[in-house]
Design an enzyme around this catalytic site. Structure first.
Site, mmCIF file in Angstrom:
data_model
loop_
_atom_site.group_PDB
_atom_site.id
_atom_site.type_symbol
_atom_site.label_atom_id
_atom_site.label_comp_id
_atom_site.label_asym_id
_atom_site.label_seq_id
_atom_site.Cartn_x
_atom_site.Cartn_y
_atom_site.Cartn_z
ATOM 1 N N LYS A 1 0.838 -1.197 0.000
ATOM 2 C CA LYS A 1 0.000 0.000 0.000
ATOM 3 C C LYS A 1 0.876 1.251 0.000
ATOM 4 O O LYS A 1 1.771 1.389 0.829
ATOM 5 C CB LYS A 1 -0.924 -0.022 1.217
ATOM 6 C CG LYS A 1 -1.841 -1.249 1.239
ATOM 7 C CD LYS A 1 -2.660 -1.348 2.505
ATOM 8 C CE LYS A 1 -1.794 -1.573 3.734
ATOM 9 N NZ LYS A 1 -2.595 -1.833 4.946
ATOM 10 N N THR B 1 -7.742 9.144 9.451
ATOM 11 C CA THR B 1 -7.457 7.896 8.730
ATOM 12 C C THR B 1 -7.185 6.732 9.688
ATOM 13 O O THR B 1 -6.615 5.724 9.291
ATOM 14 C CB THR B 1 -6.240 8.081 7.804
ATOM 15 O OG1 THR B 1 -5.119 8.558 8.577
ATOM 16 C CG2 THR B 1 -6.548 9.084 6.697
ATOM 17 N N GLY C 1 -7.495 3.445 11.437
ATOM 18 C CA GLY C 1 -8.161 2.194 11.105
ATOM 19 C C GLY C 1 -8.221 1.875 9.631
ATOM 20 O O GLY C 1 -8.895 0.913 9.232
ATOM 21 N N THR C 2 -7.508 2.640 8.788
ATOM 22 C CA THR C 2 -7.582 2.373 7.351
ATOM 23 C C THR C 2 -7.039 0.993 6.989
ATOM 24 O O THR C 2 -7.639 0.263 6.189
ATOM 25 C CB THR C 2 -6.827 3.445 6.539
ATOM 26 O OG1 THR C 2 -5.516 3.611 7.086
ATOM 27 C CG2 THR C 2 -7.555 4.763 6.577
ATOM 28 N N GLY C 3 -5.888 0.617 7.565
ATOM 29 C CA GLY C 3 -5.302 -0.678 7.244
ATOM 30 C C GLY C 3 -6.180 -1.831 7.686
ATOM 31 O O GLY C 3 -6.386 -2.803 6.933
ATOM 32 N N CYS C 4 -6.718 -1.731 8.902
ATOM 33 C CA CYS C 4 -7.618 -2.768 9.419
ATOM 34 C C CYS C 4 -8.851 -2.891 8.531
ATOM 35 O O CYS C 4 -9.269 -4.001 8.151
ATOM 36 C CB CYS C 4 -8.058 -2.423 10.839
ATOM 37 S SG CYS C 4 -6.734 -2.156 12.039
#
Length: 260
Positions: free
Chosen positions: A169, A201, A203-206
């Site tokens: 990412k 942003t 929690g974007t990866g989760c």
């Protein structure tokens, strides 16, 4: 099913995963690996759940509920990584590994020794691993990529560690367009979107990895699941400022398609 840590602020971890599952129309089960005391500004305490209790949660879910996909997030130490790897070994469905290492506020969530355990034990069992720029560098014990070419090269190196696919990412790179790269044996595919100027942003990866798992659970192929998740997350970020949650890095708006 999500296997991850709990975020008391509700923006990341188990809470973000279950919100994502619900927003995308799948039923979510959870296995909690750690309890964190955190909000949008900081993580102030972390209490790890003993490996045997984590395994008991996994076994309880698998023994009663048909699971179509698994997302793995925060795993704090080598013993827990080994226990989760062993507990998942009978599962034949897709496993999406989000190698959570540092919170959005900068707090470290994975011990130094756990990185090698994650790389050597769980990563080869995964269908896809989803590192961001610093996580990709940590998995390879190298410097962070500064270009698309370097990020793609790191993705290919991670692929060689035994996973079936890598989604590197590019959001951490300073560029007007954020580009993620799917690296697999059959080639490379890009997923790009204009950068949204917001600090919300958390929690974007989760949420991204959980959205991909939701797509796979619904029968989508990997590329379609990523595309659907990518579009959904971009909108969730674009609507995040309207939530007004906390004074730090606020969460994305998981339910932007349902309420505002």
């Amino acid at each position: 099913m999500t296997i991850a840590g709990s975020d008391s602020g509700g923006g990341a971890g188990i809470q973000a995963d279950l919100k994502t599952f619900s927003a995308l129309g799948v039923f979510g089960c959870s296995v909690i690996t750690a309890v964190t005391a955190q909000n949008t500004s900081a993580v102030t305490a972390v209490h790890a759940v003993p490996p045997d209790v984590v395994v008991a949660q996994i076994d309880a879910v698998f023994s009663d509920i048909d699971i179509d996909a698994v997302k793995v997030g925060m795993l704090g130490d080598p013993d827990l990584i080994g226990a989760v790897t062993d507990a998942l070994s009978p599962f034949g469905g897709p496993i999406i590994l989000d190698p959570v290492m540092v919170s959005k506020s900068g707090s470290r969530l994975l011990s130094e020794g756990a990185v090698s355990a994650l790389r050597d034990r769980l990563l080869p069992k995964s269908t896809m691993v989803t590192p961001n720029v610093p996580e990709a560098a940590a998995l390879l014990d190298t410097r962070e990529a500064t270009s698309d070419a370097e990020l793609r090269a790191q993705g290919r190196r991670i692929l060689s560690l035994g996973t079936q696919a890598v989604l590197v990412k590019g959001g951490h790179r300073a560029a007007p367009v954020c580009t993620d790269w799917l690296i697999a044996e059959d080639g490379e595919t890009s997923f790009a979107a204009d950068r949204i100027e917001t600090r919300n942003t958390h929690g974007t990866g989760c949420s991204y990895s959980s959205a991909i798992a939701a797509g796979l659970a619904k029968g989508q192929c990997l590329k379609d699941a990523i595309q659907t998740a990518h579009l959904w997350l971009h909108q969730a970020i674009s609507e995040a400022d309207g939530l007004g949650v906390g004074g730090g890095h606020g969460p994305v708006h998981h339910f932007h398609g349902i309420w505002t």
